[in-house]
Motif scaffolding. Structure first.
Motif, PDB file in Angstrom:
ATOM      1  N   TRP A  10       5.714  11.103 -57.767  1.00 14.78           N
ATOM      2  CA  TRP A  10       5.416  12.490 -57.458  1.00 14.78           C
ATOM      3  C   TRP A  10       4.319  13.062 -58.355  1.00 14.78           C
ATOM      4  O   TRP A  10       3.532  13.909 -57.919  1.00 14.78           O
ATOM      5  N   ASN A  11       4.228  12.589 -59.588  1.00 13.01           N
ATOM      6  CA  ASN A  11       3.137  13.030 -60.446  1.00 13.01           C
ATOM      7  C   ASN A  11       1.796  12.584 -59.886  1.00 13.01           C
ATOM      8  O   ASN A  11       0.823  13.341 -59.870  1.00 13.01           O
ATOM      9  N   ARG A  12       1.732  11.326 -59.413  1.00  9.65           N
ATOM     10  CA  ARG A  12       0.502  10.835 -58.792  1.00  9.65           C
ATOM     11  C   ARG A  12       0.130  11.688 -57.581  1.00  9.65           C
ATOM     12  O   ARG A  12      -1.035  12.031 -57.380  1.00  9.65           O
ATOM     13  N   SER A  13       1.131  12.021 -56.768  1.00  9.08           N
ATOM     14  CA  SER A  13       0.878  12.785 -55.546  1.00  9.08           C
ATOM     15  C   SER A  13       0.416  14.202 -55.861  1.00  9.08           C
ATOM     16  O   SER A  13      -0.624  14.665 -55.367  1.00  9.08           O
ATOM     17  N   PHE A  14       1.193  14.910 -56.699  1.00  8.97           N
ATOM     18  CA  PHE A  14       0.845  16.297 -57.001  1.00  8.97           C
ATOM     19  C   PHE A  14      -0.482  16.397 -57.748  1.00  8.97           C
ATOM     20  O   PHE A  14      -1.244  17.356 -57.565  1.00  8.97           O
ATOM     21  N   GLN A  15      -0.773  15.414 -58.579  1.00  4.06           N
ATOM     22  CA  GLN A  15      -2.030  15.406 -59.320  1.00  4.06           C
ATOM     23  C   GLN A  15      -3.214  15.348 -58.368  1.00  4.06           C
ATOM     24  O   GLN A  15      -4.234  16.013 -58.581  1.00  4.06           O
ATOM     25  N   SER A  16      -3.079  14.566 -57.297  1.00  2.00           N
ATOM     26  CA  SER A  16      -4.152  14.468 -56.304  1.00  2.00           C
ATOM     27  C   SER A  16      -4.201  15.705 -55.416  1.00  2.00           C
ATOM     28  O   SER A  16      -5.280  16.230 -55.126  1.00  2.00           O
ATOM     29  N   TRP A  17      -3.043  16.193 -55.009  1.00  2.79           N
ATOM     30  CA  TRP A  17      -3.003  17.313 -54.077  1.00  2.79           C
ATOM     31  C   TRP A  17      -3.600  18.581 -54.676  1.00  2.79           C
ATOM     32  O   TRP A  17      -4.346  19.292 -54.004  1.00  2.79           O
TER      33      TRP A  17
END
Length: 224
Positions: A178-185
């Motif tokens: 989720w950190n990877r996802s939110f960081q990109s979003w």
């Protein structure tokens, strides 16, 4: 040939930039990967090994899924939501799907309309809403690739640290995914919001993403 290149130059230019960026990512990513491996006393990776590794895959998929999420939301939200003064918005009086006449669909199609826009029925209905689902499918596919490759890369680090690897369900709720996802979003949402509001007050002469230089700041849905 020259005419074909000119007529498709925007797509070709961005495709070339994509390839250059992927090559740069592969070269620098492998260098960083091998530096870490040497520090830990582990074998280094050849270029082919790195390109087929979960580490490279998760980094690429992480970026791709966020880009397609950005465009998916932008396509769908601009159907209904408006921004006064922005060329990225429809005119203030026309939120929603609009009429067949507005879109030259069905009986309003002309001689240059795509075939599925003119035939009516389910084919025109499907064609009328084909861009969003396509972007959504690519987003889901690339996000799934990030999830699969991310778990593999994360578990490789877990094993190096003599930790228990994560199951699929454990990684699905893990901070790493989720950190990877939110960081990109968040970066994509910032970019879109900035483009929408900056285009109200700033101009780029000759660009269809900008209003004409002398157009009022309050003019909405006007492109250069």
């Amino acid at each position: 040939m020259k005419k074909t290149l000119r007529n498709n130059s925007l797509t070709l230019a961005f495709t070339a930039l994509l390839l250059v960026a992927l090559v740069g990512q592969a070269l620098t990513g492998r260098a960083g990967y091998n530096e870490s491996a040497l520090d830990l006393g582990l074998p280094t990776a050849s270029m082919l090994e790195y390109l087929t590794s979960s580490q490279f895959t998760v980094d690429v998929a992480e970026n791709w899924q966020s880009e397609y999420l950005q465009f998916l939301l932008y396509i769908l939200l601009t159907v209904w939501l408006l921004q006064r003064g922005s060329p990225e918005s429809k005119p203030l009086g026309s939120p929603g799907r609009e009429t067949d006449e507005d879109h030259k669909a069905g009986r309003y199609a002309d001689d240059h309309s795509p075939r599925w826009a003119a035939v009516g029925g389910w084919r025109t209905a499907l064609f009328s809403r084909s861009l969003g689902p396509t972007m959504g499918a690519v987003f889901i596919g690339s996000w799934s690739a990030q999830f699969i490759a991310g778990r593999s890369a994360y578990n490789a680090e877990q094993l190096q640290d003599l930790q228990v690897p994560f199951s699929w369900s454990q990684y699905l709720v893990a901070p790493d995914f989720w950190n990877r996802s939110f960081q990109s979003w968040q970066s994509e949402f910032l970019a879109v919001a900035s483009m929408v509001i900056f285009s109200v007050y700033l101009r780029e002469r000759g660009s269809p993403e900008s209003k004409p230089v002398g157009t009022s700041n309050t003019a909405t849905g006007v492109e250069g």
